[in-house]
Design a protein around this motif. Structure first.
Motif, short mmCIF file in Angstrom:
data_model
loop_
_atom_site.label_atom_id
_atom_site.label_comp_id
_atom_site.label_asym_id
_atom_site.label_seq_id
_atom_site.Cartn_x
_atom_site.Cartn_y
_atom_site.Cartn_z
N ILE A 106 3.66 11.09 0.94
CA ILE A 106 2.22 10.85 0.98
C ILE A 106 1.48 12.18 1.16
O ILE A 106 0.45 12.43 0.53
CB ILE A 106 1.86 9.87 2.12
CG1 ILE A 106 2.50 8.49 1.89
CG2 ILE A 106 0.36 9.73 2.27
CD1 ILE A 106 2.00 7.76 0.67
N ALA A 148 0.84 -1.20 0.00
CA ALA A 148 0.00 0.00 0.00
C ALA A 148 0.87 1.25 0.00
O ALA A 148 0.63 2.20 -0.75
CB ALA A 148 -0.93 -0.01 1.21
N LEU A 182 -6.95 9.15 -0.64
CA LEU A 182 -5.98 8.24 -0.03
C LEU A 182 -5.02 8.95 0.94
O LEU A 182 -4.91 8.53 2.10
CB LEU A 182 -5.20 7.53 -1.15
CG LEU A 182 -4.16 6.51 -0.74
CD1 LEU A 182 -4.83 5.33 -0.06
CD2 LEU A 182 -3.38 6.02 -1.95
N TRP A 215 -4.31 14.85 -15.60
CA TRP A 215 -3.66 13.55 -15.71
C TRP A 215 -4.70 12.46 -15.92
O TRP A 215 -4.52 11.56 -16.73
CB TRP A 215 -2.84 13.30 -14.43
CG TRP A 215 -2.18 11.97 -14.37
CD1 TRP A 215 -1.04 11.59 -15.03
CD2 TRP A 215 -2.61 10.84 -13.61
NE1 TRP A 215 -0.75 10.30 -14.72
CE2 TRP A 215 -1.68 9.81 -13.86
CE3 TRP A 215 -3.69 10.60 -12.75
CZ2 TRP A 215 -1.80 8.55 -13.27
CZ3 TRP A 215 -3.80 9.35 -12.16
CH2 TRP A 215 -2.86 8.35 -12.43
N ILE A 261 -7.39 8.35 -5.49
CA ILE A 261 -6.08 8.96 -5.36
C ILE A 261 -6.16 10.22 -4.50
O ILE A 261 -5.25 10.51 -3.71
CB ILE A 261 -5.52 9.30 -6.76
CG1 ILE A 261 -5.23 8.00 -7.51
CG2 ILE A 261 -4.27 10.15 -6.67
CD1 ILE A 261 -4.82 8.21 -8.94
N LEU A 320 -6.25 0.72 1.78
CA LEU A 320 -4.93 1.18 1.36
C LEU A 320 -4.37 2.22 2.32
O LEU A 320 -3.21 2.16 2.74
CB LEU A 320 -5.00 1.77 -0.06
CG LEU A 320 -5.18 0.79 -1.21
CD1 LEU A 320 -5.36 1.54 -2.52
CD2 LEU A 320 -3.97 -0.13 -1.29
N ILE A 324 -1.25 18.04 -4.38
CA ILE A 324 -1.41 18.23 -5.83
C ILE A 324 -2.81 18.76 -6.11
O ILE A 324 -3.79 18.17 -5.66
CB ILE A 324 -1.18 16.90 -6.57
CG1 ILE A 324 0.26 16.44 -6.34
CG2 ILE A 324 -1.43 17.05 -8.06
CD1 ILE A 324 0.61 15.16 -7.05
N ILE A 380 3.89 24.65 -5.96
CA ILE A 380 3.23 24.06 -4.79
C ILE A 380 4.18 23.13 -4.03
O ILE A 380 4.26 23.18 -2.81
CB ILE A 380 1.96 23.31 -5.24
CG1 ILE A 380 0.90 24.32 -5.65
CG2 ILE A 380 1.43 22.42 -4.13
CD1 ILE A 380 -0.30 23.73 -6.29
N ILE A 438 2.03 6.25 -7.07
CA ILE A 438 1.03 7.14 -7.69
C ILE A 438 1.58 8.55 -7.79
O ILE A 438 1.51 9.20 -8.84
CB ILE A 438 -0.28 7.13 -6.87
CG1 ILE A 438 -0.98 5.78 -6.99
CG2 ILE A 438 -1.21 8.24 -7.33
CD1 ILE A 438 -2.15 5.61 -6.05
N LEU A 439 2.18 9.03 -6.67
CA LEU A 439 2.77 10.37 -6.69
C LEU A 439 3.82 10.45 -7.79
O LEU A 439 3.86 11.41 -8.58
CB LEU A 439 3.39 10.69 -5.33
CG LEU A 439 4.15 12.02 -5.27
CD1 LEU A 439 3.17 13.18 -5.29
CD2 LEU A 439 5.03 12.11 -4.05
N TRP A 493 -0.20 21.03 -19.82
CA TRP A 493 0.83 20.30 -19.08
C TRP A 493 1.91 21.25 -18.57
O TRP A 493 2.37 21.13 -17.43
CB TRP A 493 1.48 19.22 -19.96
CG TRP A 493 0.62 18.02 -20.21
CD1 TRP A 493 0.10 17.63 -21.41
CD2 TRP A 493 0.20 17.04 -19.26
NE1 TRP A 493 -0.62 16.48 -21.25
CE2 TRP A 493 -0.58 16.09 -19.95
CE3 TRP A 493 0.40 16.89 -17.89
CZ2 TRP A 493 -1.15 14.99 -19.33
CZ3 TRP A 493 -0.18 15.78 -17.26
CH2 TRP A 493 -0.95 14.86 -17.98
N GLY A 511 -3.95 26.45 -6.47
CA GLY A 511 -4.39 25.40 -7.38
C GLY A 511 -5.90 25.22 -7.41
O GLY A 511 -6.39 24.32 -8.07
N LEU A 529 1.28 14.14 -2.02
CA LEU A 529 0.21 13.68 -2.91
C LEU A 529 -1.08 14.46 -2.64
O LEU A 529 -1.82 14.80 -3.56
CB LEU A 529 -0.02 12.18 -2.71
CG LEU A 529 -0.98 11.47 -3.65
CD1 LEU A 529 -0.56 11.65 -5.10
CD2 LEU A 529 -1.06 9.99 -3.32
N LEU A 541 2.74 22.93 -10.22
CA LEU A 541 3.19 21.84 -9.36
C LEU A 541 4.53 22.19 -8.71
O LEU A 541 4.72 21.96 -7.51
CB LEU A 541 3.34 20.57 -10.21
CG LEU A 541 3.04 19.26 -9.53
CD1 LEU A 541 1.70 19.29 -8.84
CD2 LEU A 541 3.07 18.13 -10.54
N SER A 572 -6.46 19.58 -7.60
CA SER A 572 -7.38 18.65 -8.25
C SER A 572 -7.39 18.83 -9.76
O SER A 572 -7.58 17.87 -10.50
CB SER A 572 -8.79 18.83 -7.67
OG SER A 572 -9.18 20.17 -7.75
#
Lengths: 299, 330
Positions: B124, A33, B187, B138, B184, B100, B130, A277, A40-41, A267, A220, B127, A274, B132
Motif C-alpha cells: 500500500i 478494500a 487512497l 497509465w 488512487i 476504502l 508511484i 523508485i 490497483i498497484l 512507458w 518523479g 502505491l 518505477l 504522479s
C-alpha cells in the motif's frame, strides 16, 4: 460517548444473528478494500512493465531522441533526460541534505519547545505546498529574467526535499538515548562536539533512509520542473547552467503526444523510473527497520 | 565505540573556556540560521506568489475568484470554473477513497493474518511512491479508454437520470477519469495514516469492548472510531490537500475544459491542472499573472488544510500521548 454507544450495542443482544451478519459484511468490505488497493498497484505496475519492457534497451539510456525530419539514422533514446535527471536531482540533494540536517539538529538539540513547535509546523506547511506552486515560485524567483536552468530545477526540487530530510533526521535524533549525550557531556566534551561526533553518527542510517526516500520522491516530480527546466534541446548535456530535460518531464511530454512510438518510449522511461523508485524505497525501508531496531535496543 | 574516538582527542586539547563557548555558539548559530532559512523559505514562497499575481489582483480584484471565464483573446480571466473543477474532483475522490482507505487500515490492524500484515502494508505504501506522471500516463493510455468504453456507458444507461452521469466522453479524458486517478493517489495516504491511528488505540479498550460481547465491527464503531476520530479527520484533510494540489496526473487525464457542468464525463480543469497546462504557452503578462493568481488560491487552500490538519494532529497527540510522526503530505 464511546461507552454510551457501546452499552447500547451490547444490550441489544436479541439481534445476534443480524449483528453477526453486519460484522461479516464489514469484515468482507475491509478485505475487499485491501485486495482492491493491492490490485490497483499490481495493475499499474504490470501495465508499465508490459508496455515498457518491449522498448527497454540500452539505446534508451545511451542515445538521444531523434530530431524530427532529420536525415541522420533514427536514434530513439532518452539519454538527455536521464543525464538531466541525474544532474538536477544530484544538485538538489547537495542543497537540501546539509540544510535539512542542520535544521533537525537545531530543532532537536538547541531550540526551545515553543520555537521547535513553530518551526516544525512551518516545515509541515512547506511539505504541504503543492509542487506546482513551488514551480511558480521558482519561476518567479530564478527563471524570470534569467531563463530556465538546471540549477533552478535543482532549487525547486530542494524545496520539496528539505522538509522530508529534516523530518526524517529529527525522527531518528529523538531515538538517540539521552544517556549517551549525558555521558559525553559528563566526560567534559562540549555540546557541539557531543552533537557532531556522538549523537550524529548514531543517526547516519536514519539520515540515509530519509535522503533515499526524498530522492525517490523528487526523481518523479514533474510539476516543479515544468516551468523552470523543460525547454531543453534533444542533445545530451550535463551543464546545469542551461535547461536540462528530465525523465518525468519527458514522460509528461511524450504522454501528450499523438504518436504511439512516443507512448512506447514514455512507458519505457516510466518503467526505468518505477524500478529506481521501487528499489530505493524498499532499500530505505530495510535500512530504516535496521536503524530503528539498533537504536531502540541500545536504549 | 564513539567515546574511544573522543578520549585521546580531549586529552590532547582540553575543551575549556573560550574554545568550548565558541564551538557551542557557532554550531547553534549555523544550525539556527538553517532553521531560520527554512522558515523564511515558506514566507518567500507566499511573497513571490502574491507578487506574481499582483497585476491580476489589481485588475480583477476578488471578483476573479468566482468569475467563470478564461479568454486570452478578450483578456478576461476568472477562477470560477477551475474552483468548481477542483472541488468536484477532489471531494468526490475523497468520498470514494475515504471508506476504502479506512477499510484497508482496519484490514491491516485488525483482520489480516499476521504473515500478511507487513507485506500488504509495504504494498500500500509503494502505491503512494508511484510518481504522479506515471499514474497520469497509465490514466490517459490505459484507464481512460477502459472507462470510456465500458464504465461510462454503463453508468450512463443505469443512472443517466442523475445529471452527474451524462453522455460518455469521446476521448477518455474526463472529470471522471481525473476522479479515479485522484482516488488512487490519495487512497494510500489516508490508509497509512489511519493505520497508524488504529495501531494507537489502547489494547485494553478494544479487549474490554469485545469482552462485553460486542462483535468486532461494533468494537470498531464503538471504540476505535471515536478514539481515532480527530486523527481520521486530519488524515482526510491531508488526503484532500493532496488531491487539490495534484497538477500533473490531472492535467494528463482531465482533457482541459471550461465552464460549470455537472456531467462527470465531460472535460474540465482544476486550479492546478490549468496552471500546469497553460503556464508554458501563456502569451500576455496579464494571463501569466492570472495563472499565478490561480496558484495563490491553491496556496491559500493548501495552507488552510495543512495547518488545520497539523493542529488537529498535535491536539490528538497531546491528549493521547502518541506520536503521529507522519505529518504533511506525501
Amino acid at each position: 460517548m464511546s461507552t454510551h454507544s457501546l452499552t447500547k450495542a451490547s444490550l441489544r443482544a436479541e439481534g445476534l444473528p443480524r449483528r453477526r451478519a453486519v460484522n461479516r459484511a464489514m469484515e468482507l468490505v475491509a478485505w475487499l478494500a485491501a485486495a482492491l488497493g493491492v490490485a490497483i498497484l499490481g495493475v499499474v505496475v504490470w501495465s508499465v512493465a508490459r508496455r515498457g519492457a518491449g522498448a527497454l534497451n540500452l539505446d534508451l539510456l545511451t542515445k538521444t531522441p531523434s530530431v524530427a525530419f532529420s536525415l541522420t539514422p533514427v536514434k530513439q533514446g532518452l539519454a538527455n533526460a536521464f543525464a538531466g535527471s541525474l544532474v538536477i536531482v544530484g544538485i538538489a540533494t547537495l542543497m537540501a541534505l546539509p540544510v535539512g540536517i542542520l535544521v533537525a539538529i537545531y530543532l532537536n538539540e538547541f531550540a526551545r519547545p515553543s520555537v521547535r513547535t513553530a518551526v516544525s509546523l512551518t516545515l509541515d506547511v512547506l511539505n504541504g505546498v503543492p509542487a506546482i506552486v513551488i514551480g511558480i515560485f521558482v519561476y518567479g524567483l530564478l527563471v524570470l529574467g534569467h531563463g530556465q536552468s538546471g540549477f533552478a530545477g535543482s532549487f525547486a526540487l530542494a524545496c520539496i526535499m528539505l522538509p522530508l530530510v529534516a523530518r526524517s533526521t529529527m525522527e531518528v535524533l529523538t531515538l538517540v538515548p539521552m544517556s549517551l549525550r549525558e555521558a559525553s557531556l559528563a566526560l567534559g566534551v562540549p555540546r557541539w562536539r557531543t552533537t557532531l561526533s556522538i549523537v550524529l553518527p548514531q543517526t547516519i542510517g536514519g539520515i540515509v533512509t530519509g535522503t533515499v526516500l526524498a530522492v525517490a520522491r523528487v526523481a518523479g516530480e514533474t510539476a516543479p520542473l515544468l516551468f523552470v527546466s523543460s525547454l531543453a534541446g534533444t542533445s545530451l548535456s550535463w551543464d546545469p547552467h542551461h535547461a536540462l530535460q528530465t525523465v518525468p518531464v519527458a514522460i509528461f511530454e511524450l504522454s501528450e503526444s499523438a504518436d504511439p512510438a512516443d507512448h512506447t518510449r514514455a512507458w519505457a522511461a516510466a518503467l526505468v523510473l518505477l524500478i529506481f523508485i521501487l528499489f530505493s524505497s524498499l532499500g530505505a525501508r530495510w535500512l530504516a527497520t535496521r536503524t530503528t531496531r539498533r537504536l531502540s535496543t541500545s536504549r | 565505540m564513539s567515546s574511544t574516538e573522543i578520549a585521546p582527542d580531549s586529552t590532547r586539547r582540553p575543551f575549556t573556556g573560550r574554545r568550548v563557548r565558541f564551538g557551542d555558539v557557532s554550531l547553534q548559530a549555523v544550525a539556527g540560521t538553517a532553521a531560520a532559512a527554512a522558515t523564511f523559505l515558506v514566507f518567500l514562497i507566499a511573497y513571490k506568489v502574491v507578487r506574481g499575481a499582483q497585476p491580476a489582483i489589481g485588475k480583477y480584484g476578488l471578483a476573479f475568484v468566482t468569475r467563470v471565464a478564461w479568454d486570452p483573446v478578450k483578456n478576461v480571466y476568472g477562477a470560477g470554473s477551475f474552483l468548481f473543477g477542483t472541488a468536484l474532483t477532489s471531494l468526490l475522490a475523497l468520498a470514494i477513497a475515504a471508506p476504502l482507505a479506512i477499510g484497508i487500515a482496519l484490514f491491516l490492524t485488525e483482520l489480516a493474518p499476521r504473515r500478511l500484515r507487513a507485506p500488504v502494508t509495504a504494498l500500500i505504501e509503494t502505491l503512494a511512491a508511484i510518481p504522479s506522471v506515471v499514474i497520469g500516463l497509465w490514466g490517459i493510455l490505459v484507464l481512460g479508454p477502459i472507462l470510456r468504453d465500458h464504465v461510462e456507458p454503463a453508468l450512463h444507461s443505469a443512472l443517466g437520470f442523475i445529471p452527474l452521469f451524462g453522455s460518455p466522453s469521446s476521448t477518455g479524458s474526463s472529470i471522471f477519469t481525473a476522479i479515479v486517478v485522484l482516488t488512487i493517489m490519495i487512497l494510500p495516504i489516508v490508509a497509512s495514516i489511519s493505520r497508524e491511528l488504529f495501531l494507537g488505540v489502547p489494547r485494553d479498550l478494544k479487549e474490554g469492548a469485545l469482552a462485553l460481547g460486542t462483535t468486532r465491527w461494533e468494537m470498531v464503531r464503538g471504540v476505535m472510531f471515536p478514539y481515532a476520530r480527530g486523527g481520521i479527520a486530519a488524515a482526510l484533510i491531508l488526503g484532500l490537500g493532496r488531491a487539490v494540489g495534484e497538477a500533473i496526473a490531472v492535467t494528463q487525464v482531465i482533457g482541459g475544459g471550461l465552464g460549470i457542468q455537472l456531467n462527470l464525463f465531460a472535460t474540465g480543469d482544476t486550479l492546478a491542472s490549468k496552471i500546469a497546462s497553460s503556464y508554458q504557452g501563456a502569451q500576455s503578462n496579464i494571463q501569466i499573472a492570472s495563472l499565478v493568481y490561480l496558484g495563490l488560491i491553491l496556496l491559500v487552500f493548501s495552507l488552510i488544510m495543512n495547518v488545520s490538519a497539523q493542529v488537529i494532529v498535535r491536539r490528538v497527540a497531546r491528549r493521547q500521548g502518541v506520536g503521529l510522526n507522519r505529518g504533511g503530505l506525501g
